[in-house]
Write a protein that holds these residues in place. Structure first.
Motif, short mmCIF file in Angstrom:
data_model
loop_
_atom_site.label_atom_id
_atom_site.label_comp_id
_atom_site.label_asym_id
_atom_site.label_seq_id
_atom_site.Cartn_x
_atom_site.Cartn_y
_atom_site.Cartn_z
N THR A 2 -5.30 -13.53 7.48
CA THR A 2 -5.50 -12.30 8.23
C THR A 2 -6.73 -12.44 9.11
O THR A 2 -7.48 -13.40 9.00
N ARG A 146 4.78 -1.93 7.25
CA ARG A 146 3.96 -3.13 7.10
C ARG A 146 2.73 -2.72 6.30
O ARG A 146 1.98 -1.83 6.71
N TRP A 147 2.56 -3.34 5.16
CA TRP A 147 1.45 -3.00 4.27
C TRP A 147 0.48 -4.18 4.24
O TRP A 147 0.88 -5.31 4.04
N THR A 148 -0.79 -3.87 4.44
CA THR A 148 -1.83 -4.90 4.44
C THR A 148 -2.84 -4.57 3.34
O THR A 148 -2.71 -3.58 2.64
N ASP A 150 -5.48 -3.26 3.74
CA ASP A 150 -6.06 -1.97 4.08
C ASP A 150 -5.06 -0.81 4.03
O ASP A 150 -5.39 0.30 4.43
N SER A 153 -0.03 -0.26 7.83
CA SER A 153 -0.46 -0.66 9.16
C SER A 153 0.29 0.17 10.19
O SER A 153 1.49 0.38 10.08
#
Length: 154
Positions: A2, A146-148, A150, A153
């Motif tokens: 990332t 979309r999962w990051t 944080d 997303s």
């Protein structure tokens, strides 16, 4: 990697094989649950449900777009789970099975990774439950989440 210089959530879990192991462990847990067993063993279950679930989770968490390219889109996912009525307890049970399946599948016991996966699944369950009332309309063209590290997303 990332932008922050750490691996994607997908890579931190362990990639494709790890997501398949997680989906298999989760499915076993759901089949063992007296309330989840029926929806997870019913006649409407796709023959490659576990593989598709693994591909979906992998894509959402930073892996390749295998699910959206070869299976379905987010609108279809929401539609599959829509209109089932009051199922809050199933959502809680689904989450509990997921959290236990992390250990079953050997997902790294990294507190930050586990917190990220829990947050994702809590969000995902709430998202699906938003469409559970009878007659709920699923939006066409829903974007693949979309999962990051944080969270969700934009």
């Amino acid at each position: 990697m990332t932008a922050a210089g750490r691996p994607s959530v997908y890579d931190a879990v362990g990639g494709e094989d790890a997501f398949l192991a997680l989906a298999r462990a989760h499915h076993r847990r759901c089949l063992a649950d007296p309330e989840l067993e029926h929806p997870f063993s019913g006649p409407d279950q796709h023959p490659q449900h576990v593989e598709r679930l693994a591909a979906y989770w992998a894509e959402v968490l930073g892996g390749p777009a295998r699910y959206s390219r070869g299976c379905a889109d987010q609108t279809h996912v929401l539609w599959l789970h829509s209109g089932n009525g009051e199922i809050d307890d199933l959502g809680r049970r689904f989450l509990a099975c997921f959290l236990l399946a992390l250990d079953d599948a050997g997902v790294p016991d990294d507190p930050e990774l586990r917190a990220c996966l829990r947050a994702y699944m809590e969000w995902a369950v709430a998202d699906v439950l938003a469409y559970s009332p009878p007659g709920a309309e699923v939006p066409a063209g829903a974007a693949m989440p979309r999962w990051t590290w944080d969270g969700l997303s934009a």
